[in-house]
Scaffold this active site. Sequence first.
Site, PDB file in Angstrom:
ATOM      1  N   GLU A  82       0.846  -1.193   0.000  1.00  0.00           N
ATOM      2  CA  GLU A  82       0.000   0.000   0.000  1.00  0.00           C
ATOM      3  C   GLU A  82       0.885   1.248   0.000  1.00  0.00           C
ATOM      4  OE1 GLU A  82      -3.321   2.023   2.936  1.00  0.00           O
ATOM      5  OE2 GLU A  82      -3.074  -0.150   2.967  1.00  0.00           O
ATOM      6  N   LYS A 260      -6.295  -0.833  13.283  1.00  0.00           N
ATOM      7  CA  LYS A 260      -5.726  -1.357  12.035  1.00  0.00           C
ATOM      8  C   LYS A 260      -4.737  -0.363  11.450  1.00  0.00           C
ATOM      9  CE  LYS A 260      -5.678  -2.111   7.351  1.00  0.00           C
ATOM     10  NZ  LYS A 260      -5.272  -1.190   6.272  1.00  0.00           N
ATOM     11  N   ASP A 276       7.441 -11.936  13.219  1.00  0.00           N
ATOM     12  CA  ASP A 276       6.178 -12.670  13.134  1.00  0.00           C
ATOM     13  C   ASP A 276       4.997 -11.704  13.182  1.00  0.00           C
ATOM     14  OD1 ASP A 276       3.960 -14.316  13.435  1.00  0.00           O
ATOM     15  OD2 ASP A 276       4.960 -15.694  14.815  1.00  0.00           O
ATOM     16  N   HIS A 374      -4.510   8.677  -0.608  1.00  0.00           N
ATOM     17  CA  HIS A 374      -4.289   7.266  -0.906  1.00  0.00           C
ATOM     18  C   HIS A 374      -4.382   7.012  -2.406  1.00  0.00           C
ATOM     19  CE1 HIS A 374      -4.503   2.894  -0.375  1.00  0.00           C
ATOM     20  NE2 HIS A 374      -5.468   2.935  -1.273  1.00  0.00           N
TER      21      HIS A 374
END
Length: 431
Positions: A82, A260, A276, A374
């Site tokens: 992104e 998020k 991880d 974006h």
Amino acid sequence: MGDSRLPGFYKLSREERVRAVAAFSGLSDDEVRMLLGGYGLTPEEADRMSENVIGLLQLPLGVATNFLINGRDYLVPMAIEEPSVIAAASNAARVARVKGGFRASADRSLTLGQIQVVGVPDPHAAVQRVLEHREELLRIANDTNPTLLRVGGGAVDLSGRVIDTERGRMLIIELLVDTKDAMGANTVNTMVEEIAPIVEELAGGRVRLRILSNLATHRMARAWAVFDAEAAGGRDVVEGILDAYAFAAADPYRCATHNKGVMNGVVAVALATGNDTRALEAGAHTYASLGGRCRPLTRWELNSAGDLVGSVEMPMAVGTLGGATSSHPVARLSLKILGVRTAQELASVMAAVALAQNFAALRALVKEGIQRGHMKLHARNLAVMAGATPDILDEVVRRLSELKRVTYDDAVRIVGEVRSSAARAGGSDKS
């Protein structure tokens, strides 16, 4: 180390960007060639790392600029598809520099391993029986990893508790291990498996699970920064961010997306350094929901000067040794670019990135909405999807970037127009 402020970095060619990073981080000629050549993990190495391997999936590797953390400059490698994430983190770090950058810290690398014992007739007494052998159990656990013990790590504590479940009462014995600069999953799992038979005999029940916990509340990372009100966009933007934070604190649907945004930065750095991501996601979102409701991982406040103060505190189980961090050549290179010396330093940097990412997302939301920036950055991806070839790509992206809203249909239309124009110009040249 140099200055992580690299004005116009995004305008440079890829080779120029690599050379700038190499100068900042002291990369060797071979490491420069690795980045320029776009190679790193070979199919043979991948086959040793995973199972049923049939190929490789690559992600773009970029660097976020402008990060000043605890008085030191960092270029932060981020692996993510992104485009707006890296640009947003860099911009947020630039704003934070106005008031001195980020302050960050992390706990020592203590990881919790759990042993589940069922069918214990007297679980509370069983806790005491097990703990009477605490020193012996710690010694046996540490015998599994003498190297870790030599560098000052190893099992440091043992505790027990009784929990009520729908299957009845269970005894949970918990081993706390200092894994030093490793994430430590394999080490901790080995230790709890080694002492489980003794625990089972002492408790008088049956051991079921023997595994670490990804809720890493013993290895928290935290960061805070002052974001100058004017540099952030003015008083109205600051008030908007505070309102957005209040929304996330009150509503779980918004809170999920708020967090998020925090994890966009954390996961991108984790991928770049071979850590991880699933463990980090699990730990962060579980931590955010302790107490029975989803809470924001960040906090936003107003100081007496009218500036915005942001802070974050979250589990950060990361390492600079072991696993893909040591075996993946690009992960090793990313750590060199970052220049961290310990797992604690890496966790501190990632906390700062988490805060920067959240600030950038909230500021975009309260200013023009998330899509404008974006989609502007996404224009190149859309152009390629619409069939733009290298010879017309830059022109297509330029024209897409001039649009108020960028859609795939726009990309298809502009690709056709630019291609037709190029064909006409080529025909004119021939005549």
